[in-house]
Design an enzyme around this catalytic site. Structure first.
Site, PDB file in Angstrom:
ATOM      1  N   SER A 141       0.867  -1.192   0.000  1.00 59.38           N
ATOM      2  CA  SER A 141       0.000   0.000   0.000  1.00 59.38           C
ATOM      3  C   SER A 141       0.897   1.232   0.000  1.00 59.38           C
ATOM      4  O   SER A 141       2.065   1.153   0.402  1.00 59.38           O
ATOM      5  CB  SER A 141      -0.855  -0.002   1.268  1.00 59.38           C
ATOM      6  OG  SER A 141      -1.415   1.269   1.496  1.00 59.38           O
ATOM      7  N   TYR A 155      -1.738  -0.974  10.622  1.00 61.81           N
ATOM      8  CA  TYR A 155      -1.828  -1.196   9.167  1.00 61.81           C
ATOM      9  C   TYR A 155      -0.613  -0.587   8.459  1.00 61.81           C
ATOM     10  O   TYR A 155       0.034  -1.238   7.632  1.00 61.81           O
ATOM     11  CB  TYR A 155      -3.135  -0.593   8.639  1.00 61.81           C
ATOM     12  CG  TYR A 155      -3.402  -0.875   7.175  1.00 61.81           C
ATOM     13  CD1 TYR A 155      -3.707  -2.166   6.752  1.00 61.81           C
ATOM     14  CD2 TYR A 155      -3.350   0.138   6.223  1.00 61.81           C
ATOM     15  CE1 TYR A 155      -3.963  -2.430   5.409  1.00 61.81           C
ATOM     16  CE2 TYR A 155      -3.608  -0.117   4.889  1.00 61.81           C
ATOM     17  CZ  TYR A 155      -3.918  -1.405   4.476  1.00 61.81           C
ATOM     18  OH  TYR A 155      -4.159  -1.662   3.149  1.00 61.81           O
TER      19      TYR A 155
END
Ligand code: NAI
Length: 264
Positions: A141, A155
């Site tokens: 990401s 995350y």
């Protein structure tokens, strides 16, 4: 980009980016193992793969369970006889503040799903990938590269770890002819917020906000990310290893993407 006679594992293939990737590989002639936890969703993706290519091998597995990870690799080798491409895509989003109660439980779950599973699956798959001179694509990401949203440290940390893991393993496996890369999407409209239990309205606010803040004025769809994964995994990417590819509509360029409180 033909993947005729290539064998591909895609984790987290029951929805979103993983589902689009499995379908895209099937369309290009690959024989695909699709991995997820939800049998009904996997059946639906399996039908879509079969409609454009060959019937995939469906493996119901939880990537945080070591026995399940062994089942994914052993099942694929038993069924297809080899492995050419591993796509470590399964992942969860999480909202965490360091001052929250039970924050370590949440951190452990995110790391187990987004990072540890990729490490163990890579360990199990690597001997087979060395035989075929295959490759790995990790779905990371933009948050692995830059802190973009508040209150998601687990995350962010999992994806930063995945990016470094990608580069370390690329260096180790390069002499054996195995390439390892990552794709780093920005915001892609998938089930990722829904799975987290975020209320529908808050989900819509989130995607609207990301659309407005994005320099290109949009969020991506899963198929665009799948196309990028296929390019890297294909022979066209034969000189690419240890690299990460951002596809984010320019989001990473925005100094502050907004202070979003996602109410679960
Ligand atoms: P999604 O929620 O639609 O798909 C996630 C997939 O991972 C599902 O198939 C789910 O069943 C699977 N999964 C989650 N935990 C699992 C477990 N313990 N065992 C087995 N499978 C498990 O979400 P999306 O967006 O398609 O996510 C795919 C990847 O893309 C994730 O790694 C995510 O972090 C990454 N990503 C997503 C972005 C987005 O905006 N949607 C942005 C950047 C990266």
């Amino acid at each position: 980009m033909s993947f005729k006679n290539k064998v591909v594992i895609v984790t987290g293939a029951s929805s979103g980016i993983g589902a689009a990737t499995a379908i895209a590989f099937s369309k290009e002639g690959a024989r695909v193992t699709i991995v997820g936890r939800n049998q009904e969703k996997l059946r639906y993706v399996s039908e879509q793969c079969s409609a454009v290519g060959s019937k995939p091998l469906v493996i119901t597995a939880d990537v945080t369970n070591d026995e399940d990870l062994k089942k994914i690799v052993h099942g694929t080798i038993k069924h297809f006889g080899k492995l050419d491409v591993l796509v470590n895509n399964a992942g969860i989003f999480s909202i965490d503040k360091i001052l929250s109660e039970n924050v370590v439980d949440s951190f452990d779950k995110v790391i187990a799903t987004n990072l540890r599973s990729a490490v163990y699956l890579t360990h199990l798959a690597a001997p087979h990938l060395i035989e075929t001179k295959g490759n790995i694509v990790n779905v990371s990401s933009i948050v692995g590269k830059r802190v973009t949203i508040e209150n998601c440290f687990a995350y962010h940390t999992s994806k930063a770890g995945l990016d470094h893991f990608t580069k370390c393993v690329a260096l180790e496996l390069a002499p054996k002819g195995v390439r390892v890369n990552s794709v780093n999407p920005g915001f892609v409209r998938t089930d990722i917020m829904q799975v987290l239990g975020v209320k529908k309205e808050a989900q819509e606010d989130f995607w609207d906000s990301m659309t407005k803040t994005s320099p290109l004025g949009k969020v991506a769809d899963s198929e665009e990310i799948a196309d990028l994964i296929l390019f890297i995994a294909s022979d066209k990417g034969r000189s690419i290893t240890g690299s990460s590819f951002v596809s984010d509509n320019g989001a990473i360029l925005v100094p502050h993407l907004g202070n979003i409180e996602l109410q679960a």
